[in-house]
Design an enzyme around this catalytic site. Structure first.
Site, PDB file in Angstrom:
ATOM      1  N   ILE A  70       1.064  -4.740 -12.487  1.00 21.03           N
ATOM      2  CA  ILE A  70       1.451  -6.037 -11.938  1.00 21.03           C
ATOM      3  C   ILE A  70       2.681  -6.492 -12.713  1.00 21.03           C
ATOM      4  CG2 ILE A  70       0.698  -8.427 -11.555  1.00 21.03           C
ATOM      5  CD1 ILE A  70      -1.056  -6.434 -10.098  1.00 21.03           C
TER       6      ILE A  70
ATOM      7  N   THR B  29       3.296  -1.063  -1.353  1.00 13.76           N
ATOM      8  CA  THR B  29       2.362  -0.511  -0.370  1.00 13.76           C
ATOM      9  C   THR B  29       0.975  -0.468  -0.987  1.00 13.76           C
ATOM     10  OG1 THR B  29       1.808   1.394   0.977  1.00 13.76           O
ATOM     11  CG2 THR B  29       3.131   1.847  -0.967  1.00 13.76           C
ATOM     12  N   HIS B  30      -0.001  -0.914  -0.195  1.00 17.00           N
ATOM     13  CA  HIS B  30      -1.375  -1.046  -0.699  1.00 17.00           C
ATOM     14  C   HIS B  30      -2.326  -0.309   0.254  1.00 17.00           C
ATOM     15  CE1 HIS B  30      -4.833  -2.814  -2.640  1.00 17.00           C
ATOM     16  NE2 HIS B  30      -5.307  -3.104  -1.451  1.00 17.00           N
TER      17      HIS B  30
ATOM     18  N   ASP C 124       4.468 -11.086  -4.332  1.00 16.34           N
ATOM     19  CA  ASP C 124       4.628 -12.424  -4.914  1.00 16.34           C
ATOM     20  C   ASP C 124       3.874 -12.445  -6.238  1.00 16.34           C
ATOM     21  OD1 ASP C 124       1.972 -12.714  -4.305  1.00 16.34           O
ATOM     22  OD2 ASP C 124       2.253 -14.284  -2.799  1.00 16.34           O
TER      23      ASP C 124
HETATM   24  C1  GRF Z   1      -0.953   4.965  -2.445  1.00 16.93           C
HETATM   25  O1  GRF Z   1      -2.077   5.033  -1.600  1.00 16.93           O
HETATM   26  C2  GRF Z   1      -0.676   3.569  -2.897  1.00 16.93           C
HETATM   27  O2  GRF Z   1      -0.899   2.602  -1.925  1.00 16.93           O
HETATM   28  C3  GRF Z   1      -1.709   3.446  -3.993  1.00 16.93           C
HETATM   29  O3  GRF Z   1      -1.618   4.659  -4.681  1.00 16.93           O
HETATM   30  C4  GRF Z   1      -1.214   5.667  -3.769  1.00 16.93           C
HETATM   31  C5  GRF Z   1       0.023   6.308  -4.332  1.00 16.93           C
HETATM   32  O4  GRF Z   1       0.194   7.586  -3.849  1.00 16.93           O
HETATM   33  N1  GRF Z   1      -1.509   2.275  -4.786  1.00 16.93           N
HETATM   34  P1  GRF Z   1       1.482   8.446  -4.208  1.00 16.93           P
HETATM   35  O5  GRF Z   1       1.709   8.374  -5.709  1.00 16.93           O
HETATM   36  O6  GRF Z   1       2.643   7.881  -3.446  1.00 16.93           O
HETATM   37  O7  GRF Z   1       1.144   9.839  -3.769  1.00 16.93           O
END
Ligand code: GRF
Length: 206
Positions: A98, A114-115, A147
């Site tokens: 974070i 991306t989550h 954010d």
């Molecule tokens: C992804 O699913 C991301 O959302 C999560 O960890 C994974 C990362 O995968 N926080 P990579 O390192 O891009 O293969």
């Protein structure tokens, strides 16, 4: 044509999302994709994400929390190292930290994460495990602006993945990541090529 946007990508692990971005730029060309990756940063050494960057000939930097006396100092160092590459957009692609005030002051509104879950459900470090444990029948991935909360920023796009009865965390995460990589490549390209504005919680890509 507008100038290609400069991207700094932050990683903590295998870097398959980073690789998808690298491949998209290589396939479409910097102008076609609308962006180029100018550097890759990480919070740890020895990860495949950094090796991918090095193989692509990109500069890398590492800021480890334990190398700083306080979290604030780490955050300022990460912000400084990122700013040195003058990015238009910063992409957290599996970056498992974070960021703090300083980083957000510099990159708020242009820091994309991306989550691996459908926010606002299952935020935090174990989005896949938590969705599975909850018994959700669909989950997926969310690309959003960062954010000052944990996975709470304005949502840009989401992808849906069905949960199968036989899924364990790793199988489900792999299927989510297939959708996630395509979504991230699509979103980052559109943000870069078209421009966007953030209106409250809504992100409008022009
Ligand atoms: C992804 O699913 C991301 O959302 C999560 O960890 C994974 C990362 O995968 N926080 P990579 O390192 O891009 O293969």
């Amino acid at each position: 044509m507008a100038k290609a946007k400069r991207l700094v990508v932050l990683v903590s692990g295998s870097g398959t999302n980073l690789q998808a971005l690298l491949d998209a730029v290589a396939d479409a060309g910097t102008e076609g994709y609308g962006a180029e990756i100018v550097a890759v940063g990480a919070d740890r050494e020895g990860i495949e994400g950094l090796a991918r960057a090095e193989r692509a000939g990109l500069p890398t930097f590492v800021c480890k929390v334990k190398d700083y006396d306080t979290r604030e100092e780490w955050d300022a160092a990460l912000a400084g190292a990122t700013a040195a590459y003058e990015p238009d957009l910063v992409v957290s692609a599996g970056f498992m930290k974070i960021v703090g005030k300083e980083f957000l002051a510099r990159f708020g509104g242009r820091f994309v994460n991306t989550h691996p879950a459908l926010l606002p459900s299952f935020p935090g470090a174990h989005g896949v495990r938590d969705a599975l444990a909850y018994g959700a029948r669909v989950t997926g991935c969310t690309v959003h602006f960062v954010d000052d909360g944990v996975d709470t920023g304005p949502i840009i796009a989401q992808g849906v993945v069905e949960v199968r009865d036989e899924d364990d965390e790793s199988a489900l995460h792999e299927r989510i990541k297939e959708v996630e990589r395509r979504l991230l490549v699509d979103v980052v390209g559109r943000l870069a090529r078209n421009g966007y504005r953030i209106e409250g919680r809504k992100v409008v890509i022009q």
